[in-house]
Design a protein around this motif. Structure first.
Motif, short mmCIF file in Angstrom:
data_model
loop_
_atom_site.label_atom_id
_atom_site.label_comp_id
_atom_site.label_asym_id
_atom_site.label_seq_id
_atom_site.Cartn_x
_atom_site.Cartn_y
_atom_site.Cartn_z
N MET A 1 -2.77 -4.49 -12.11
CA MET A 1 -2.69 -3.04 -12.08
C MET A 1 -2.47 -2.53 -13.49
SD MET A 1 -2.91 -0.99 -9.51
CE MET A 1 -2.23 -1.96 -8.18
N ASP A 181 1.44 -8.71 -4.87
CA ASP A 181 0.58 -7.92 -3.97
C ASP A 181 0.56 -8.52 -2.57
OD1 ASP A 181 0.07 -6.34 -6.11
OD2 ASP A 181 -1.92 -7.16 -6.54
N TYR A 263 -0.38 -3.14 0.71
CA TYR A 263 -1.62 -2.45 1.07
C TYR A 263 -1.78 -2.52 2.59
CZ TYR A 263 -2.65 -3.14 -3.89
OH TYR A 263 -2.59 -3.15 -5.25
N CYS A 285 0.02 1.38 -1.35
CA CYS A 285 -1.30 1.93 -1.64
C CYS A 285 -2.10 1.81 -0.34
CB CYS A 285 -1.97 1.17 -2.78
SG CYS A 285 -3.60 1.80 -3.21
N HIS A 335 0.76 5.50 -8.41
CA HIS A 335 -0.38 5.88 -9.23
C HIS A 335 -0.20 7.28 -9.81
CE1 HIS A 335 -2.33 2.69 -6.83
NE2 HIS A 335 -3.16 2.56 -7.86
N ASN A 354 -8.61 5.87 -8.76
CA ASN A 354 -7.97 4.57 -9.00
C ASN A 354 -7.23 4.07 -7.77
OD1 ASN A 354 -6.08 6.59 -9.16
ND2 ASN A 354 -5.06 5.81 -11.00
N ASP A 358 -7.93 0.24 -6.24
CA ASP A 358 -6.88 -0.75 -6.03
C ASP A 358 -6.73 -1.10 -4.55
OD1 ASP A 358 -6.44 -0.73 -8.72
OD2 ASP A 358 -4.80 0.72 -8.63
N ASN A 361 -9.39 -3.63 -3.63
CA ASN A 361 -9.08 -4.95 -4.18
C ASN A 361 -7.94 -5.64 -3.46
OD1 ASN A 361 -11.08 -4.63 -6.13
ND2 ASN A 361 -9.67 -3.79 -7.65
#
Length: 501
Positions: A1, A181, A263, A285, A335, A354, A358, A361
């Protein structure tokens, strides 16, 4: 990141500065204990070398031994008197050594897929595989599979599988700590039979089945599992945010206050949950549903053209709406909103927020896990749902062990080869050398053949053995190839005299 994505507004105290995740070399040398607070860059197997695989399967064999024996004896007692030809007469209590050999063929069934279980023990040359017959008899294997059990009955809907789930979570927390992550999503185990908590999810490969909430890393490593069991799903909603938010807090309970990034998809998310996790030093996110009550109305109702975006920051949380082929609503607490260039697999460059970059990903873990498990799955149709879930959890253990093994030894062993090695380990000292095929039977019928030709004579002769014995000299062209001496004998009468008298 990227560090320029850090939050610098609204008094946000969290930071994604890489310096937070660096390890002081002096502290690392002076401490022998695993420190989860600095594990984001060194996440992995906790102090295990190549033997990191062993803890995942060491106790599972012994843990099912006693429940299997108790369940088998109880079921046989219910069915007495047994029929004369019943296989249940052959039942005898199993032990840990036999359960190891039972799991070996059960795992190998995945990559070696045959029409029915009986085909693995058949002598038909089209299907014959000797490893199954050498490790365990067919009838014994089917009896063990029939009575394979994990726990006793109770009011808990998942009690039949609960010990295995608890063992999985406990073992993973002991042998592995994840990287920064994380991602969370649902996975489905196919089940079309009658079951109170069977689910339907239309965008899954298996639309009907048992739903599993899984917390994963981006490489597919499964960290924790929670099975949906209806309104009785074992989660505490202390913050009164609803069941989906309670699932997030339950699976993340061991990883809060440590700076992880989570995530998830829009099923779990709401503004209040993001604020609650912000207070627990956890980044999110995620995509967001448009009908959530806490959503900023101005952001949600704004009409956008393709490529346009708008965003709003209620406190430490950023809610962004972006128009692609359709409206996409995202939420984050890590973010500063900006547009970035993204290159797809066709090398086409486009601009996206962005947050969306992210998110795309980071949300690959569950799909990666499901993909790898589907290649050599040993799941088969059964009338007992908990056996199918138990085998699925066992395969997740194998998948996790494969990732940990490769990380520990610095090797990239293929999943198929890894499963083969685990199968050989479980089978132990079973002789896996192929059974030599029987050659043609040795000749035992005495007969006459001609004396082989030599360099000087095309049709050579030899003195008859019996004639010479009787003081007569008589030549013959025939010998008996079966007798050790290969004697030369006249056809009549000395061939018969030599072999009978």
């Amino acid at each position: 990141m990227e560090t320029d994505d850090e939050i610098d507004e609204a008094g946000m105290e969290l930071s994604l500065d890489d310096s937070e995740f660096e390890i002081d070399s002096d502290e690392e040398e002076s401490s022998d204990e695993f420190d989860p607070a600095v594990s984001h860059e060194v996440g992995g197997v906790k102090g295990y070398g190549p033997g990191a695989v062993a803890p995942l399967c060491r106790q599972i064999v012994a843990s099912v031994e006693c429940p299997t024996n108790r369940y088998a004896n109880a079921e046989i007692a219910k069915q007495r008197p047994l029929l004369r030809e019943s296989r249940l007469w052959a039942w005898k209590d199993t032990d840990a050594a036999e359960m190891k050999k039972f799991l070996g063929p059960l795992i190998h069934i995945g990559p070696n897929n045959l029409p029915t279980l009986e085909h693995y023990w058949t002598n038909d040359p089209l299907y014959k595989t000797e490893v199954y017959g050498k490790s365990m008899g067919r009838n014994r294997f089917q009896l063990l599979l029939r009575f394979w059990h994990f726990s006793e009955n109770s009011e808990d809907r998942l009690i039949k599988i609960r010990p295995l789930l608890d063992y999985f979570d406990k073992t993973m927390s002991e042998v592995y700590y994840p990287k920064r992550d994380l991602c969370m999503d649902e996975s489905m185990v196919l089940w079309r039979g009658r079951l109170l908590f069977r689910q339907y999810i239309k965008n899954k490969r298996h639309k009907y089945g048992v739903k599993l909430y899984e917390l994963c890393e981006s490489d597919g490593m499964v960290l924790k599992i929670l099975i949906y069991s209806g309104t009785r799903t074992n989660v505490d909603d202390d913050l009164q945010l609803g069941q989906s938010a309670a699932v997030v807090l339950h699976l993340m309970s061991d990883f809060l206050d440590k700076g992880h990034v989570l995530y998830t998809d829009n099923y779990y998310n709401l503004v209040d949950l993001t604020k609650a996790l912000t207070d627990r030093s956890t980044y999110l996110c995620e995509t967001l549903r448009f009908d959530r009550k806490e959503n900023p109305k101005d952001d949600v109702q704004t009409k956008l053209e393709k490529g346009e975006h708008c965003w709003k920051r209620p406190g430490p949380v950023v809610v962004c709406k972006w128009r692609d082929k359709r409206d996409v609503l995202t939420i984050t607490n890590m973010h500063n909103m900006k547009m970035v260039n993204v290159t797809n697999r066709n090398q086409k460059v486009s601009q996206k927020p962005n947050i969306v970059r992210d998110y795309n990903n980071g949300m690959s873990g569950i799909d990666r896990s499901d993909q790898m498990l589907s290649y050599y799955s040993a799941l088969r149709k059964t009338i007992r749902w908990y056996k199918k879930i138990g085998l699925h959890v066992l395969e997740i253990m194998l998948f996790n062990a494969h990732i940990m093994y490769n990380e520990s030894v610095g090797e990239q062993m293929r999943m198929l080869r890894f499963r083969e090695k685990v199968t050989l380990h479980l089978l132990g000292n079973v002789d896996l050398q192929p059974t030599p095929t029987e050659g043609p039977p040795a000749e035992t019928f005495h007969h006459l053949v001609g004396v082989p030709p030599t360099e000087k004579k095309e049709r050579p002769t030899k003195p008859c053995h019996q004639c010479t014995k009787n003081g007569r000299r008589r030549e013959t062209r025939y010998i008996c190839p079966v007798c050790p001496e290969k004697p030369a004998l006249c056809v009549d009468p000395y061939f018969k005299v030599y072999h009978v008298l």
